[in-house]
Every structure is written in C-alpha cells, then in structure tokens.
Design a protein around this motif. Sequence first.
Motif, PDB file in Angstrom:
ATOM      1  N   THR A   1       0.699  -1.116   0.030  1.00 29.42           N
ATOM      2  CA  THR A   1      -0.072   0.094  -0.009  1.00 29.42           C
ATOM      3  C   THR A   1       0.782   1.380   0.042  1.00 29.42           C
ATOM      4  OG1 THR A   1      -0.224  -0.083   2.516  1.00 29.42           O
ATOM      5  CG2 THR A   1      -2.049  -0.929   1.157  1.00 29.42           C
TER       6      THR A   1
ATOM      7  N   GLU B   1      -0.252   6.927  -6.407  1.00 24.80           N
ATOM      8  CA  GLU B   1      -1.470   7.638  -6.513  1.00 24.80           C
ATOM      9  C   GLU B   1      -1.421   9.020  -6.141  1.00 24.80           C
ATOM     10  OE1 GLU B   1      -3.339   3.263  -5.000  1.00 24.80           O
ATOM     11  OE2 GLU B   1      -3.206   4.808  -3.474  1.00 24.80           O
TER      12      GLU B   1
ATOM     13  N   LYS C   1      -6.340   7.543 -12.657  1.00 25.36           N
ATOM     14  CA  LYS C   1      -6.347   7.223 -11.399  1.00 25.36           C
ATOM     15  C   LYS C   1      -7.151   5.892 -10.819  1.00 25.36           C
ATOM     16  CE  LYS C   1      -5.470   9.015  -6.495  1.00 25.36           C
ATOM     17  NZ  LYS C   1      -5.616  10.254  -5.784  1.00 25.36           N
ATOM     18  N   LEU C   2      -8.599   6.282 -11.127  1.00 25.93           N
ATOM     19  CA  LEU C   2      -9.308   5.133 -10.826  1.00 25.93           C
ATOM     20  C   LEU C   2      -9.149   3.888 -11.619  1.00 25.93           C
ATOM     21  CD1 LEU C   2     -12.226   4.038  -9.883  1.00 25.93           C
ATOM     22  CD2 LEU C   2     -13.219   5.240 -12.144  1.00 25.93           C
TER      23      LEU C   2
ATOM     24  N   GLN D   1      -7.783  11.821 -13.058  1.00 28.40           N
ATOM     25  CA  GLN D   1      -8.570  11.167 -11.988  1.00 28.40           C
ATOM     26  C   GLN D   1      -9.104   9.667 -12.527  1.00 28.40           C
ATOM     27  OE1 GLN D   1      -8.560  11.691  -8.716  1.00 28.40           O
ATOM     28  NE2 GLN D   1      -6.720  13.202  -9.505  1.00 28.40           N
ATOM     29  N   ARG D   2      -9.590   9.875 -13.696  1.00 24.69           N
ATOM     30  CA  ARG D   2     -10.137   8.608 -14.305  1.00 24.69           C
ATOM     31  C   ARG D   2      -8.893   7.639 -14.585  1.00 24.69           C
ATOM     32  NH1 ARG D   2     -13.194  12.392 -17.686  1.00 24.69           N
ATOM     33  NH2 ARG D   2     -15.194  12.509 -16.737  1.00 24.69           N
TER      34      ARG D   2
ATOM     35  N   CYS E   1       2.063   2.025  -3.448  1.00 21.10           N
ATOM     36  CA  CYS E   1       1.005   2.504  -4.133  1.00 21.10           C
ATOM     37  C   CYS E   1       0.319   3.869  -3.981  1.00 21.10           C
ATOM     38  CB  CYS E   1      -0.245   1.791  -3.984  1.00 21.10           C
ATOM     39  SG  CYS E   1      -0.171  -0.026  -4.883  1.00 21.10           S
TER      40      CYS E   1
ATOM     41  N   THR F   1      -2.253  13.110  -8.690  1.00 24.95           N
ATOM     42  CA  THR F   1      -2.922  14.156  -7.961  1.00 24.95           C
ATOM     43  C   THR F   1      -1.970  15.359  -7.754  1.00 24.95           C
ATOM     44  OG1 THR F   1      -4.466  12.560  -6.855  1.00 24.95           O
ATOM     45  CG2 THR F   1      -4.259  14.820  -5.868  1.00 24.95           C
TER      46      THR F   1
ATOM     47  N   CYS G   1      -6.174   2.365  -9.349  1.00 24.89           N
ATOM     48  CA  CYS G   1      -6.415   1.585  -8.296  1.00 24.89           C
ATOM     49  C   CYS G   1      -7.302   0.509  -8.240  1.00 24.89           C
ATOM     50  CB  CYS G   1      -7.404   2.958  -7.446  1.00 24.89           C
ATOM     51  SG  CYS G   1      -6.337   4.296  -6.919  1.00 24.89           S
ATOM     52  N   SER G   2      -8.212   0.589  -9.398  1.00 31.02           N
ATOM     53  CA  SER G   2      -9.137  -0.683  -9.306  1.00 31.02           C
ATOM     54  C   SER G   2      -9.051  -1.700 -10.476  1.00 31.02           C
ATOM     55  CB  SER G   2     -10.434   0.119  -9.469  1.00 31.02           C
ATOM     56  OG  SER G   2     -10.921   0.751 -10.624  1.00 31.02           O
TER      57      SER G   2
END
Lengths: 424, 424
Positions: free
Chosen positions: B173, B180, B222-223, B219-220, B176, B185, B226-227
Amino acid sequence: MSNTQGYAPLDSETLPSRLVSLPVVTEQLGEDIRTWQVREVGDGNLNLVFIVQSGTASIVVKQALPYVRLVGDSWPLPLSRSFYEYHALSRQAVRAPGAVPGILHFDEEQALIVMEYLSPHHILRHSLQQGLIHETLGETLGQFCADTLFKGSDYAMDAATRKHDVGLFSGNTALCDITESLVFTDPFFDAPMNRHTSPQLDSVVADIRADVGLKLAAQRMKLAFCSQAETLLHGDLHTGSVMVYEADAKVIDPEFALYGPMGFDIGMLIANFIMAWCAQPAYATESDDRLAYSEWIQTVIEDIWRHFTRQFTHLWQTQRTGILFPSTLFEDQGHAAALDTALRDELHRIWTDSLGFCGCEIIRRTLGLAHIAEYDDIENPDKRAECEAAGLQIARRLLVDRERIGSTTEVFNLMQRTAAEVET
Amino acid sequence: MSNTQGYAPLDSETLPSRLVSLPVVTEQLGEDIRTWQVREVGDGNLNLVFIVQSGTASIVVKQALPYVRLVGDSWPLPLSRSFYEYHALSRQAVRAPGAVPGILHFDEEQALIVMEYLSPHHILRHSLQQGLIHETLGETLGQFCADTLFKGSDYAMDAATRKHDVGLFSGNTALCDITESLVFTDPFFDAPMNRHTSPQLDSVVADIRADVGLKLAAQRMKLAFCSQAETLLHGDLHTGSVMVYEADAKVIDPEFALYGPMGFDIGMLIANFIMAWCAQPAYATESDDRLAYSEWIQTVIEDIWRHFTRQFTHLWQTQRTGILFPSTLFEDQGHAAALDTALRDELHRIWTDSLGFCGCEIIRRTLGLAHIAEYDDIENPDKRAECEAAGLQIARRLLVDRERIGSTTEVFNLMQRTAAEVET
C-alpha cells in the motif's frame, strides 16, 4: 482461513447442546434448552440454516457445509465462505444500517453465523410469484446498493484500508470460481451441468451459442468481473437474497462477496426483476391478469436505479473522502462544477456495466445450472418456454447493446416489445 | 510483512562480515572477505545499493531503508517493499526469462536482496542523455511488457493462483500511495513537494491546473490504476529502471509492483522516451544535431508497441490458458475467428489506457516531486523550459485525446507538431 479440524455440522438434535454455552445465544433464548425448538429450513443451494425458537425469542443459525448442498459432497466447497460472509455482513451493517440482519456470533472453526431471525419475513422471490407488492422496495434496494458500493470504494475509503480488504476478500476464490464459470461461461456452450426447457428452447439455445458477438460480450463482462476491483460486492444479489415483509426488506447471504465492478450487484438484481416480469403472464388467473403487478415490477426496477443514483449522488457530494476526485483538486480550486461531469460519467459507466451483467444473469438463470422458482414452477413447458424465451431475447439485447441503452425507459420499451414479439 | 526487530541497515564496513555466512554469496565471492571491495552506489530515491567485488566475481546487494532516501527519515516507508520487489522479480524471471537480474538471496527481516551484478551495464537514462543507441531495445522492452502483463493476468494464470497473488501484492500500500499521490494528484495542484522550472513554466502550470478536463482525465486514470487489477505490473517502469549494455537490456527495481491495468507499465515507459525525445534539442552540439538520435528514440517507441502487440498476440494464440475467452467457447465451437476481434479490442483498450498513463507520467515528471535527469541536467533554464513545455503539451493531448489517438504514427505527428510550435 477455516481450520476444518474441529468442524462438525450441526443438526436439529445437537444444535442446542452445542450452542447453549454461548451467552449471546442464551441471552436470547434462555438457558433451558428443553424449550428450544429447532427447524432446519435451508432452501438455498449451499448451506445449513436453522431457526431456533424458545418461548422468549428466535435466532437463525447458518452453517456452511464442506460441499455444495444442491449437488452433494462430489462438489467440495470450502467452509471459509462463512468467514467471507461474516466479514461482508459486518461491513454492510455499517455501510447500510438496518439493511442486513444483525450478527450475534461468528465461529470461524464451525463456519457458523448466529444472526437475527427476521420475522415474519419471507424470501422476496415468493412475493414475485404470489403477486405481493412491497412499498418502497426499490428505494430500499437502490439505497443499499449505493451505500455499500460507494462506501466500499476508493471514493470513500482510506486507500490502505481498502487495499487490505481487497487482500482479505481475494481469498474467496472458490465462490468467485462458481460465478466465473456458471454466470459467464457455462451457459454459452454445452456444459455438463446446464439445463433448459427442452425441446421448446433448443433452437434459441443453439442461436445463443452460435452468437459470437454475444459470447464476446459475456467474456468482456467476465473480464470486468475478474479484474475491476472497484468495491466490495454482495456478489449474489438476486431476489432470493432479499427477505421482505410489507415495506421492510433485508439483504442476506453475502457469502459470494468479492471486490468487483460497481455494476455487478445492480445488474444481477435488475435481471431477477426482469425475469420475474417475464414470468408474470404464466401466473395470470381469471381474477388477476397480473398486468398491474407487472407494472409494479417495472416500478421497482425504475426505483432501484433512481434511488441508487440519488443516494450515490448524495454520497459523492457529502462523503467523497477517498483518494479519487479529491477536493484538493476540485472544490478547493473552485472547480466543483467539473465533478458533476465526473459523477455523470461514472453513473453512466455503472449503468452500462450493470446492463451487461444483467444480460449474463438472465441467460445463466435460464440455460445454466441454477434456475429461478418463478420459471421452474410454471408447469406447462410451452408456457414456461415462452416466458423464458422473452427473457433470453431481452438479455441478448441488454448484453450486446449495453452501450446504446441509456435509460430504464429504454429497458422497459425493450421488454414490452420483446414480450409482444414472443407472444405472437 | 517485514519484522523490523532485527533489522539493521548495512554499510560498506559491516556488509562483508554480515554476508559472509551466506553460502550463495561466498560461492560467488570466496570466503576471504579481505578481498571483497564494497561500493555504495544507490542513486535512486529509496534504497541502499552496494556492489561487492572480489577477485572472482561481483554481486549487488540492495537493502531497503525504513524511509525515503531522497527525503530522509521524515518520510517513513515500510521495509516490506523489499518483500514485494523480491516476489515481483521472481515472477518476472519466470515470465520473461533473461529480462531481469538473477536473484541469489532474499532476507525478509533485513529487507535485503542479493542479486546478479549486471556488468558493464549502466542505467538507460544515461544513454538517452549521451546519445547512445541500443539495438533491439524496443523489442526487448515490448516483449518484456507482453510477457509479464499477459502471463500475470486471467488470460494465462490459474484463477485461484492469480487471486492469491492479488491478495499478496495488495499489501504494498505504501508504494501504491506514492504513485497515487505523486503521479495522479499532486502535479495538478499546488502541492508542497512539487517543483517546476520557474518562472518560465509558470503560465503553463497555471493553465494545466485550470484545465478541468485534464484533471478529470487524470482522475479517471487514477481510478483505473486503483481498481483495474488486471495483471502484475512492474509499477515503476521508467528509463531509470532499465540497465543497458549494447544490445542487452535488463529491467530492475520492481518494488512498486501491484496488480493494476495492463496499460500502466507501457504508458510510463513510452512517457519516458517521449521526454527524452523532447530533451534532445538541448543536447545538440555542433557535431551532432541529435536529429538522428531523436529518430532512433521514435523507433524505440514504435518497436515497444509493435513488439508488445506481436508478443501479446503470440501469447494470446498459444498460451491463453486462463479463464478469459476460453477455448471451450471459441476454438472448440469453430469460433476461433471471433477471438481476433476480442484481441484487437483488448489491444486497443490497452493502447488507450497507456496513452492516458503516459500523459500523467510526463506531467508528474515535469511538475511533481521526482524529475528526470534528461531535463534536470539542461543548465539553461530557458532551454530546459522549452523542452519541458513541449513535453507538457504532448502529455495534455495524449491524456485528453487518448480515445482518438489510434497509432504510434499519430503520436509521432503530435510530437513533431508540438515541438515545432513550442520552438516558434
């Protein structure tokens, strides 16, 4: 996870003596086990479920078996699913207060959860067969989806905590494997455990298995299911996983819980309402043509999506405390308006995914291993096949055209048009 | 993960006495530690790196520090990153044989990896500054990406094994979190650790931070980062993570390893070549205008994507042993041709994602905390800003227009056009 060394399945005889040592149980039922009445009521596919009643109270005891109950010990299934159910229930209880039964006790070794007895609730699927209306059902379910999906994601959670949870639930492989095979693959070829209404649906089944565009679409949804670890899903949110009484509804049985795509639970839920809708003509009687009930089912679907988007929007605006679309980049810079675009796009993405999953769920519940009572209980196979064929046709369009179907209204138009075509 | 109780950082003095008990080390270096020469050479941002030489051989010893070396002990960072690096390296060694240094020993408590000394290799970034050409570089890197990305995914792996790995790497984590924050950001607002060439880039920076479409796009991505747990990524695949000598190239330092989207490593890699390309005019001399070298950099980018798609296609056709697009549904049904559509769509999706990540990486390496030597070593700030501005302009278009840019040729056209505009 589960250590099976000391595991022993309960039965109605042994249950009282084995649970009487738990204060949390005797607080409910009293200590005199001679007054306890035990009924085994598990009608699901996997587990033992007992209702234990005394003069003072009732509780539910759910215990996993080391195999699939529906099939028998030729299909082993790890007890650890109880561990994942417990952890999913705990999280849902916090994220959607009141939406799931309360947990009284969890015993990992015995793969056993003692929980609140919901009374006089029954499985939602029975209502859909009997034509019972539940006010605010769509609102409850839509809000449940919004609360659990939003709050289990990087929109809301601390990133490290969420990753820890991704790690925790990554162990639920056996139940994911069931979904991966039974929902996304087996129905699309002649897999051994499949069944369908035959010979009436044979040609439709052949069409589906020859439809490469459909198979590709299903595999794309499978890719999303396997890799889009967006949020903690219920994982099996059909109308047999909802208990209802009048306007109250509770969601149960999250043992298929996994980190997956936002659209999965909603899509599966809507699929089960669409199938119930397709089945209604077979439940028509002289005194009730079920048209009003069919309309109510549509209202539920509409409410699920409407209240999902409303609550998701509310949470987005008030509880966006995770690492995605952070306020440092938007609100704090006077760019709050841009977030409306982001939210709209995100809801559209969830909608599109949910239509794809919806299509897969309908197809697998008609051609795969696990079917639904609303179809199965239609005794006349021609009539049953007609209902099922309508559902399959809707499912194919939802899956293949998911990017082009923009609203619940368009879904309803598709449903009406298809039902009319199949009837003629 | 790491138990820090017995942890003690090495230094050049203590290293021999502490490692002489390892047979795997003395087999290489011999047992007479008086003949061992130790140099600390870590020029990265995070760790200690030692080269240990004896008359017979050389090895590399890499040890994590409990903080970020670049910043100091005010920024703690868990030693467990060494554990993830070890596990990532082990998997890469199997999936892309010969592409990573050999591991001789891993000590979890000491957060220490003993590995093959690559000689006379140097960091690829230095070549990009000095104008050194490496034959087949793009092929090696493109194949590395295809081999590791495909073989770590549900296209190839046993599903339960892959989920176990998702669980394992979900613990990384802290690293990451760095990506992130620092990639997706911080560069997009006035974060404390940012820096940029000022005042020359001030207005460009203001433009970028006012560009809500760009911020939403970041941010998309980043989404997705992350996922989209699609495959095991290197996680930090820039040109400082590649060692080269002539036509040989090895990938190092996968401590940022995570399960993430297929496009991330490729996008980051291409970003670093685009920045090196943007920097070339500043390295021109009277005898070398660097035009030929710039063309070679383009060739590398083209080769990365070409060999990635070639090898990915080869693996798709020959080693698709996972649960996605299974042969039961396609080849076995005479529907093999449909897989070409699926593969084409999947490669397009990876390409699109990679352009988005590419844009983010360029922006963060110009405006965030960690910059690149190719830019930093340009002494004239006006000249440096000109190179950086070109890169930023390219990055913005890649990120926002990623769905509309269909080929490396279009990327090169964008690069040329932008460089010409910035010069004038």
